[in-house]
Design an enzyme around this catalytic site. Sequence first.
Site, PDB file in Angstrom:
ATOM      1  N   ARG A 204       0.725  -1.489   0.019  1.00 50.28           N
ATOM      2  CA  ARG A 204      -0.499  -0.233  -0.217  1.00 50.28           C
ATOM      3  C   ARG A 204       0.756   1.063  -0.519  1.00 50.28           C
ATOM      4  NH1 ARG A 204      -2.336  -3.548   3.429  1.00 50.28           N
ATOM      5  NH2 ARG A 204      -4.436  -4.370   2.585  1.00 50.28           N
ATOM      6  N   LYS A 226       2.367  10.841 -10.798  1.00 52.48           N
ATOM      7  CA  LYS A 226       1.548   9.994 -12.772  1.00 52.48           C
ATOM      8  C   LYS A 226       1.780   9.121 -12.303  1.00 52.48           C
ATOM      9  CE  LYS A 226      -1.981  12.911 -14.872  1.00 52.48           C
ATOM     10  NZ  LYS A 226      -2.688  13.403 -15.973  1.00 52.48           N
ATOM     11  N   GLU A 268       7.149  17.179 -26.226  1.00 52.67           N
ATOM     12  CA  GLU A 268       7.023  17.590 -24.562  1.00 52.67           C
ATOM     13  C   GLU A 268       7.632  19.310 -24.274  1.00 52.67           C
ATOM     14  OE1 GLU A 268       4.634  16.158 -23.278  1.00 52.67           O
ATOM     15  OE2 GLU A 268       4.729  13.532 -23.843  1.00 52.67           O
ATOM     16  N   LYS A 310       6.101  22.326 -15.318  1.00 51.29           N
ATOM     17  CA  LYS A 310       5.486  21.121 -14.839  1.00 51.29           C
ATOM     18  C   LYS A 310       5.739  21.378 -13.467  1.00 51.29           C
ATOM     19  CE  LYS A 310       4.094  16.776 -15.198  1.00 51.29           C
ATOM     20  NZ  LYS A 310       3.908  15.477 -16.295  1.00 51.29           N
ATOM     21  N   GLU A 320      -5.401  16.938 -11.295  1.00 54.82           N
ATOM     22  CA  GLU A 320      -5.946  17.386 -12.137  1.00 54.82           C
ATOM     23  C   GLU A 320      -7.806  17.177 -12.911  1.00 54.82           C
ATOM     24  OE1 GLU A 320      -4.436  15.408 -15.974  1.00 54.82           O
ATOM     25  OE2 GLU A 320      -5.838  14.764 -17.195  1.00 54.82           O
ATOM     26  N   ARG A 324      -3.872  21.409 -15.196  1.00 56.18           N
ATOM     27  CA  ARG A 324      -3.075  20.064 -15.246  1.00 56.18           C
ATOM     28  C   ARG A 324      -3.623  18.765 -16.527  1.00 56.18           C
ATOM     29  NH1 ARG A 324      -0.150  15.197 -11.243  1.00 56.18           N
ATOM     30  NH2 ARG A 324       1.461  15.028 -12.894  1.00 56.18           N
ATOM     31  N   ASN A 328      -1.456  17.865 -21.409  1.00 58.36           N
ATOM     32  CA  ASN A 328      -2.218  17.136 -22.598  1.00 58.36           C
ATOM     33  C   ASN A 328      -2.243  17.591 -23.833  1.00 58.36           C
ATOM     34  OD1 ASN A 328      -1.503  14.882 -20.836  1.00 58.36           O
ATOM     35  ND2 ASN A 328      -3.797  15.259 -19.549  1.00 58.36           N
ATOM     36  N   HIS A 331      -2.626  15.283 -26.708  1.00 55.26           N
ATOM     37  CA  HIS A 331      -2.558  13.381 -26.237  1.00 55.26           C
ATOM     38  C   HIS A 331      -3.905  12.997 -26.934  1.00 55.26           C
ATOM     39  CE1 HIS A 331       1.008  14.868 -24.827  1.00 55.26           C
ATOM     40  NE2 HIS A 331       1.816  14.049 -23.909  1.00 55.26           N
ATOM     41  N   HIS A 335      -2.406   9.892 -27.974  1.00 54.80           N
ATOM     42  CA  HIS A 335      -3.271   8.385 -27.320  1.00 54.80           C
ATOM     43  C   HIS A 335      -4.052   7.923 -28.668  1.00 54.80           C
ATOM     44  CE1 HIS A 335      -2.923   9.726 -23.117  1.00 54.80           C
ATOM     45  NE2 HIS A 335      -1.650   9.504 -24.111  1.00 54.80           N
ATOM     46  N   HIS A 348       5.873   8.123 -27.963  1.00 56.55           N
ATOM     47  CA  HIS A 348       5.103   8.916 -27.476  1.00 56.55           C
ATOM     48  C   HIS A 348       5.146  10.306 -27.806  1.00 56.55           C
ATOM     49  CE1 HIS A 348       2.656  10.387 -24.329  1.00 56.55           C
ATOM     50  NE2 HIS A 348       3.495  11.392 -23.717  1.00 56.55           N
TER      51      HIS A 348
HETATM   52  N1  NAD Z   1       3.713  10.599 -15.882  1.00 52.44           N
HETATM   53  C1  NAD Z   1       3.340  11.070 -16.352  1.00 52.44           C
HETATM   54  O1  NAD Z   1       3.204  11.945 -16.452  1.00 52.44           O
HETATM   55  C2  NAD Z   1       4.105  10.857 -18.140  1.00 52.44           C
HETATM   56  C3  NAD Z   1       4.164  11.878 -18.960  1.00 52.44           C
HETATM   57  C4  NAD Z   1       4.771  11.817 -20.064  1.00 52.44           C
HETATM   58  C5  NAD Z   1       5.197  10.340 -21.000  1.00 52.44           C
HETATM   59  N2  NAD Z   1       4.826   9.162 -19.869  1.00 52.44           N
HETATM   60  C6  NAD Z   1       4.767   7.936 -19.986  1.00 52.44           C
HETATM   61  O2  NAD Z   1       6.098   7.626 -20.644  1.00 52.44           O
HETATM   62  C7  NAD Z   1       6.340   7.128 -21.370  1.00 52.44           C
HETATM   63  C8  NAD Z   1       7.375   7.345 -22.548  1.00 52.44           C
HETATM   64  O3  NAD Z   1       8.326   7.717 -21.959  1.00 52.44           O
HETATM   65  P1  NAD Z   1      10.271   7.336 -22.832  1.00 52.44           P
HETATM   66  O4  NAD Z   1      10.349   8.778 -23.850  1.00 52.44           O
HETATM   67  O5  NAD Z   1      10.892   7.923 -21.558  1.00 52.44           O
HETATM   68  O6  NAD Z   1      10.376   6.085 -23.364  1.00 52.44           O
HETATM   69  P2  NAD Z   1      10.830   5.144 -22.806  1.00 52.44           P
HETATM   70  O7  NAD Z   1      11.282   4.813 -21.136  1.00 52.44           O
HETATM   71  O8  NAD Z   1      10.295   3.911 -23.279  1.00 52.44           O
HETATM   72  O9  NAD Z   1      12.481   5.274 -23.107  1.00 52.44           O
HETATM   73  C9  NAD Z   1      12.757   5.399 -24.740  1.00 52.44           C
HETATM   74  C10 NAD Z   1      13.939   4.659 -25.019  1.00 52.44           C
HETATM   75  O10 NAD Z   1      15.232   4.264 -24.801  1.00 52.44           O
HETATM   76  C11 NAD Z   1      15.717   3.753 -23.527  1.00 52.44           C
HETATM   77  N3  NAD Z   1      16.648   4.529 -23.107  1.00 52.44           N
HETATM   78  C12 NAD Z   1      16.473   5.388 -21.854  1.00 52.44           C
HETATM   79  N4  NAD Z   1      17.546   5.854 -21.090  1.00 52.44           N
HETATM   80  C13 NAD Z   1      19.352   5.866 -21.785  1.00 52.44           C
HETATM   81  C14 NAD Z   1      19.356   6.121 -21.923  1.00 52.44           C
HETATM   82  N5  NAD Z   1      20.163   7.265 -21.349  1.00 52.44           N
HETATM   83  N6  NAD Z   1      20.157   5.893 -22.890  1.00 52.44           N
HETATM   84  C15 NAD Z   1      19.697   4.561 -23.966  1.00 52.44           C
HETATM   85  N7  NAD Z   1      18.688   4.489 -23.627  1.00 52.44           N
HETATM   86  C16 NAD Z   1      18.048   4.854 -23.105  1.00 52.44           C
HETATM   87  C17 NAD Z   1      14.463   2.778 -22.849  1.00 52.44           C
HETATM   88  O11 NAD Z   1      15.357   1.394 -22.736  1.00 52.44           O
HETATM   89  C18 NAD Z   1      13.873   2.651 -24.913  1.00 52.44           C
HETATM   90  O12 NAD Z   1      14.014   2.266 -24.879  1.00 52.44           O
HETATM   91  C19 NAD Z   1       5.366   6.319 -22.444  1.00 52.44           C
HETATM   92  O13 NAD Z   1       4.950   5.504 -21.381  1.00 52.44           O
HETATM   93  C20 NAD Z   1       3.998   7.364 -21.217  1.00 52.44           C
HETATM   94  O14 NAD Z   1       2.892   7.283 -21.582  1.00 52.44           O
HETATM   95  C21 NAD Z   1       4.062   9.666 -18.646  1.00 52.44           C
HETATM   96 ZN    ZN Z   2       3.093  13.472 -22.845  1.00 53.34          ZN
END
Ligand code: NAD
Ligand code: ZN
Length: 447
Positions: A204, A226, A268, A310, A320, A324, A328, A331, A335, A348
């Site tokens: 939890r 999030k 972003e 942010k 949100e 907030r 998006n 998005h 999405h 993404h």
């Molecule tokens: N929680 C939130 O507020 C929020 C906001 C925006 C996006 N997201 C989520 O984030 C995700 C996308 O994140 P992302 O773009 O970081 O993708 P990701 O986490 O898939 O990373 C992208 C790729 O880069 C590689 N990688 C990461 N760091 C590296 C580094 N330093 N050197 C070499 N390779 C590296 C990873 O292994 C992966 O293959 C989505 O699932 C999206 O929904 C969440």
């Molecule tokens: Zn995003």
Amino acid sequence: MASTTNAFSLSLSSKSNTNLSSDSNPKLNKPLNLTLRGSGSGSCELSLGRLALSRSSQLSRRVCPNATRVMDQSVGEKSSAAPTIVEVDLGNRSYPIYIGSGLLDQHELLQKHVHGKKVLVVTNTTIAPLYLDKVVDALTRGNPNVSVENVILPDGEKYKNMETLMKVFNKAIESRLDRRCTFVALGGGVIGDMCGFAAASFLRGVNFIQIPTTVMAQVDSSVGGKTGINHPLGKNLIGAFFQPQCVLVDTDTLDTLPDRELASGLAEVIKYGLIRDAKFFEWQEKNMEKLMARDPYALAYAIKRSCENKAEVVSLDEKESGLRATLNLGHTFGHAIETGFGYGEWLHGEAVAAGTVMAVDMSYRLGWIDSSIVKRVNDILLRAKLPTAPPETMTVEMFKSVMAVDKKVADGLLRLILLKGPLGNCVFTGEYDRKALVDTLAAFCKS
Ligand SMILES: NC(=O)c1ccc[n+]([C@@H]2O[C@H](COP(=O)([O-])OP(=O)(O)OC[C@H]3O[C@@H](n4cnc5c(N)ncnc54)[C@H](O)[C@@H]3O)[C@@H](O)[C@H]2O)c1
Ligand SMILES: [Zn+2]
């Protein structure tokens, strides 16, 4: 996915009875651009290397206007300089975002946020060989009482699901972690979202720390609490709000990031400029080539300014209820592309970029922005080597069916983030002419 079209059809035909635009909500009124606590140019807290967002002065901050506009040369230097700190102000759940080069070598930074004697580092098969040893060293050097376990997940958005999450719980239970343990997310947004959700639900709720390693994670996903996983019918549909103890952004980790991932994160960054920070957008227009060339100062500034934006939005509207949601922009369309096209085909940020163009197109059709903004958005995305239209295989029906289960649907009405007014202004609203949405979808889809 097919069974989800009804709500969207409803939204196309129903008349909105809720006014959710920022115009009607004092919290959303402009200006909300970041300003700093303090009262004179000489007392600006940024000069101390610390940027704090005061909850008490949320709506009336107007201090030290130049501090965040000028590139901070101390950020991102290739030395162990003191980190820049952006504070996320959430009362007793406030936490710092440390930004700088060489931060993983400053062991005390991480160690002071570890609770208990056991740590579980959650990472993936790509990042583990690059940074896991460094992080374990940062956690344990001069700190022999701490034991560090790790779980290495498969890499990719398509693994951001319940099955992979279970691997984290399995490892935590096998390692007999108790409530006083700390989970550490080492990776991009996928790892951060999954590790955060695991931390929110294991026993939890246990402590957790974010060490984001992509631009996407450093400017957006690691900040704000999030967390979650995808469902086959929609992205991020299962999750929790759960804030970390701290976010540690070591900008050196970007050295190994592939170019395509770098660009994805910039989508972003561009978003913050469009929704609330025109000056930052103008800075990006001047510096996009530097960002693409990984100029460390430019990247560090973009990360800092994005985190400031942010942090301010999150501190004003953590769960949100309105403001907030403006994060998006693009998005809802994006999405739909990610889900309709299959997770992982488009990154993404790439989907968000195309989605932003669609939202901007719709804003223009509604007469809410002038054509110069449409052009500037297209131009900057192209310079960032990001897509400006959805994949050709996307159909109107694919958009509609995925958008119908969007989290911003309320009472069958799809609310969207649209630009309205001069650059840097947006609204989150269900009050728009449905024809504009229909026309935008038709303009970007072949069928
Ligand atoms: N929680 C939130 O507020 C929020 C906001 C925006 C996006 N997201 C989520 O984030 C995700 C996308 O994140 P992302 O773009 O970081 O993708 P990701 O986490 O898939 O990373 C992208 C790729 O880069 C590689 N990688 C990461 N760091 C590296 C580094 N330093 N050197 C070499 N390779 C590296 C990873 O292994 C992966 O293959 C989505 O699932 C999206 O929904 C969440
Ligand atoms: Zn995003």
